[in-house]
Design a protein around this motif. Structure first.
Motif, mmCIF file in Angstrom:
data_model
loop_
_atom_site.group_PDB
_atom_site.id
_atom_site.type_symbol
_atom_site.label_atom_id
_atom_site.label_comp_id
_atom_site.label_asym_id
_atom_site.label_seq_id
_atom_site.Cartn_x
_atom_site.Cartn_y
_atom_site.Cartn_z
ATOM 1 N N ALA A 8 0.052 9.008 -6.022
ATOM 2 C CA ALA A 8 0.420 10.419 -5.896
ATOM 3 C C ALA A 8 1.147 10.895 -7.146
ATOM 4 C CB ALA A 8 1.294 10.614 -4.658
ATOM 5 N N TRP A 46 -10.506 4.530 -2.388
ATOM 6 C CA TRP A 46 -9.961 4.726 -3.739
ATOM 7 C C TRP A 46 -11.052 5.140 -4.713
ATOM 8 C CZ3 TRP A 46 -4.977 3.147 -6.005
ATOM 9 C CH2 TRP A 46 -3.990 3.054 -5.015
ATOM 10 N N TYR A 96 -9.669 -0.852 1.590
ATOM 11 C CA TYR A 96 -9.275 0.424 0.994
ATOM 12 C C TYR A 96 -10.095 0.821 -0.222
ATOM 13 C CZ TYR A 96 -5.073 -0.052 3.857
ATOM 14 O OH TYR A 96 -4.211 -0.176 4.898
ATOM 15 N N TRP A 109 0.818 -1.213 0.000
ATOM 16 C CA TRP A 109 0.000 0.000 0.000
ATOM 17 C C TRP A 109 0.847 1.255 0.000
ATOM 18 C CZ3 TRP A 109 -4.550 -0.638 -1.807
ATOM 19 C CH2 TRP A 109 -5.102 -1.903 -1.725
ATOM 20 N N THR A 110 2.003 1.191 0.652
ATOM 21 C CA THR A 110 2.914 2.330 0.600
ATOM 22 C C THR A 110 3.301 2.596 -0.847
ATOM 23 O OG1 THR A 110 3.776 1.414 2.649
ATOM 24 C CG2 THR A 110 4.952 3.265 1.710
ATOM 25 N N ASN A 158 0.269 3.855 -2.947
ATOM 26 C CA ASN A 158 -0.070 5.244 -2.617
ATOM 27 C C ASN A 158 0.904 6.215 -3.246
ATOM 28 O OD1 ASN A 158 -2.445 5.070 -1.060
ATOM 29 N ND2 ASN A 158 -1.253 4.204 0.613
#
Lengths: 425, 302
Positions: A79, A97, A93, A71-72, A75
């Motif tokens: 970005a 989203w 999640y 997930w890091t 994400n």
């Protein structure tokens, strides 16, 4: 002068090369990402190879990590607006989203049968529907239940869990097992938020209100649950909080049920396979108890994970074809071997059935049981659920079990702290 | 201003050119992130969407609303207050012992005692510690089978969990020990000789010669270990995960949880800056008090 001519020729060649390679590129490049264990990586890579063989004009770049980094990474990619085309997604999640507009609605692809769901029962599709549109295709079905060791039940002379057992039956079973055998009746249960969620479903409530701004359950339901759990803990029929805390992070092999120190254990149906392998003896799976004989069990079907498509993908059709391949191809599912949960297509289920190991078969049967007697799938977690669960529910659950706080005070704190987070801008 | 000759200018330029990789690295990977995190501490930033300016909101939440922030601060202070002196004392004693003789075997011991620190913050040691203090671990085995006591749930009891981590810190005394040892070697032999002629035994020698002469080294170790103590992370992350009841929720661990688990990077940045302020204040206090107890030979005439 001569030198300049050379450079000109070089530049010309480079430009030409660049342009020509661009023109001849009919190959479509798809990026597919997932999290998982090594077993999953190997199987998925093999399926990708198969897919590329079938569609030679599509090249797939796999991106895979373990859950903790996944997930890091995603994400960060989000970005940078550099998300993969096909994204393995999770119930926790996916709403967030969708709210951010990062995912593509798949209804069009489903209607055009690019993703063919004609062999899939509606309750398997439902978890991927958010705000009326389909955003995720279920990759496998899971359900939470109780793994139990029939041998130990026999030794204790305690009747096996029935499909329609009640919470009173459950309580007695746990206490009897503990009394007769001197081992835990059930492990990993009393402090689990997932168990509390199922209790809420059975009581017609949910963790959060519909708009996700408030808690969705009342004090009575909360207190009833904790009285029951604390009764089990006070009888020492289940591991105490101190034991649970000192054992967090241990692997399957160290579970009490594997070492015959507990007769039951909480587990997702796909975990049954790993637990049985570690225990090396046949284990069974039972539904969650009910509040009364006539009520429904709170066990529900959950999408273990989804495939979603990036909203900005250049190739929605090809991404859809890949998901379809995962869902409907017999060869692909032969390789995947239900590792992501029970496949959603009836055709695939029927095909896999004769090749299953006993533990896999038990997991398949359990899913059928939940389909018949369980509750409908609850709505996906609200976007702030992780924060609430980590910083409010978890710590308060701990305080209750360490007897640091009374139940009415706990509920008051839970409500005020959780709603502060839920209502924050 | 003085004028540089052409040659000097050229040398200067060449110098800057050669250190430019370091300067660039320093600016890009250290200065920029530091300033960025200061900016982020005034924003709501979830990594997914771009940061939104919210003024002092994070700071308000930190000081007024967040109970776990308070827990984390308390746990970290407790750890620093106990673990740092314990480690220093232990390192000092071992250094004294290893300084007694120059035998070959002593040199071997020096190397051996340094090993736990070499593997210091590593995950492997933490995992081993988990096993030792686990429910069926070595410590409980000794207590039950050899000493006949009932076992203790070390990592699950809010009273004992942090002490296992403090003990681990004490066990990893190697690097301050090496520095102490080097300091001990610097003390002139003549001082001890003179003292023993005057009839001073071990204890007076220790308090009148060794400790005063070693005080700059003690001070250095104290400052470094205190700063390191505030930043402790791996041990708690692996061994206890902050449980039970947040008694081992160290500050750095909570920053990590906020930033990478709750995706609250703005808040995590604010916490990091507050930690910086605390460390700066404590280091400042240490330096202020140092004038009273640290003895520098070079300043004798003052």
């Amino acid at each position: 002068m001569k030198r300049f001519i050379k450079i000109y020729i070089l530049i010309f060649l480079l430009v030409f090369l660049f342009l020509s390679s661009n023109y001849s590129a009919e190959v479509i490049n798809l990026r597919v990402s997932w999290w998982g264990s090594q077993t999953r990586h190997n199987a998925t890579l093999k399926v990708i190879e198969l897919f590329e063989k079938k569609y030679p004009n599509i090249k797939i770049t796999p991106e895979y990590t373990a859950w903790s980094d996944y997930w890091t990474k995603l994400n960060t990619q989000a970005a940078a607006q550099n998300l993969p085309d096909v994204i393995q997604h999770d119930y926790q999640y996916i709403t967030e989203w969708v709210t951010r507009g990062l995912l593509l609605p798949l209804d069009d692809l489903i209607a055009k049968k690019i993703i063919n769901l004609s062999d899939v029962a509606p309750q398997y599709i439902q978890p991927g529907i958010i705000k009326g549109k389909t955003y995720g295709i279920n990759l496998g079905v899971n359900a939470l239940g109780l793994v139990y060791d029939p041998e130990l039940f026999k030794k204790a002379g305690v009747p096996l869990p029935k499909t329609d057992w009640t919470w009173d039956d459950f309580k007695n079973t746990v206490i009897q097992l503990n009394k007769k055998l001197g081992i835990y009746g059930v492990e990993g249960f009393t402090g689990q938020i997932e168990c509390f969620k199922i209790w809420l479903i059975e009581n017609g409530q949910w963790l959060y209100s519909e708009d996700g701004k408030n808690l969705g359950f009342d004090e009575e339901t909360f207190t009833k649950w904790w009285k029951m759990m604390l009764e089990l803990e006070d009888a020492n029929a289940v591991p105490s909080i101190a034991v649970d805390v000192s054992r967090t992070g241990l692997g399957v092999e160290d579970q009490f049920i594997v070492k015959q120190k507990s007769a039951m254990s909480l587990a997702w149906s796909n975990q049954l396979i790993a637990i049985s392998r570690a225990a090396n003896r046949p284990l069974k799976m039972a539904l969650f108890p009910r509040i009364s004989k006539t009520a429904k069990s709170g066990s529900y079907l959950k999408a273990s994970m989804f495939f979603s498509i990036n909203a900005q993908t250049k190739y929605p059709k090809e991404a859809g074809m890949f998901i379809d391949f995962f869902t409907n191809s017999i060869e692909a599912n032969k390789i995947l071997a239900a590792e992501r949960g029970v496949p959603i297509s009836k055709k695939i289920q029927a095909f896999l059935k004769p090749q299953l190991t006993p533990a896999q078969k038990e997991a398949f049967d359990f899913i059928k049981l939940v389909e018949k007697y369980g509750s409908p799938t609850p709505p996906p977690d609200v976007p702030r659920h992780a924060e609430v669960s980590n910083n409010v529910i978890g710590p308060i659950w701990e305080q209750i079990r360490y007897k640091q706080i009374s139940l009415d005070k706990a509920f008051a704190q839970l409500k005020s702290q959780a709603e502060k987070i839920l209502q924050r801008q | 201003m003085f004028r540089l000759t052409k040659k000097k200018k050229h040398d200067l330029l060449a110098g800057y050119f050669f250190v430019s990789p370091w300067i660039l690295g320093f600016l890009i990977f250290i200065i920029f992130p530091i300033l960025a995190s200061l900016f982020l501490s005034f924003t709501k930033y979830d990594i997914l969407s771009s940061p939104k300016f919210i003024g002092l909101e994070n700071w308000k939440r930190m000081f007024l609303e967040d109970r776990r922030f308070l827990n984390a601060t308390k746990a970290t202070l407790k750890y620093v207050i106990f673990a740092v002196p314990a480690r220093l004392l232990f390192a000092f004693i071992v250094a004294l012992i290893l300084n007694l003789s120059e035998h070959k075997i002593i040199r071997l011991y020096r190397a051996i005692y340094y090993v736990p620190s070499l593997v210091g913050g590593s995950v492997a040691v933490a995992v081993m510690w988990r096993q030792i203090f686990g429910l069926d671990g070595l410590v409980n085995f000794i207590m039950e089978k050899i000493l006949g006591m009932s076992r203790i749930i070390w990592l699950g009891d809010p009273k004992t969990a942090i002490w296992t981590l403090i003990l681990l810190a004490m066990w990893q005394f190697g690097s301050p020990m090496l520095i102490f040892l080097a300091g001990l070697k610097q003390i002139p032999e003549s001082l001890y000789e003179a003292a023993s002629i005057d009839g001073a035994t071990f204890w007076p020698q220790l308090f009148k010669i060794t400790i005063p002469m070693l005080s700059p080294v003690i001070f250095f170790n104290l400052v470094m270990q205190t700063i390191g103590g505030f930043m402790v992370f791996t041990q708690a992350y692996i061994i206890t995960g902050g449980a039970p009841l947040d008694t081992t929720l160290f500050y750095a661990l909570y920053i990590y949880q906020k930033g990478f688990r709750d995706y609250d990077m703005g808040y995590a940045s604010a916490m990091a800056w507050f930690l910086l302020v605390i460390i700066a204040i404590i280091t400042f206090i240490l330096f202020k008090t140092s004038g009273r107890w640290v003895y520098y030979e070079a300043e004798r005439g003052r």
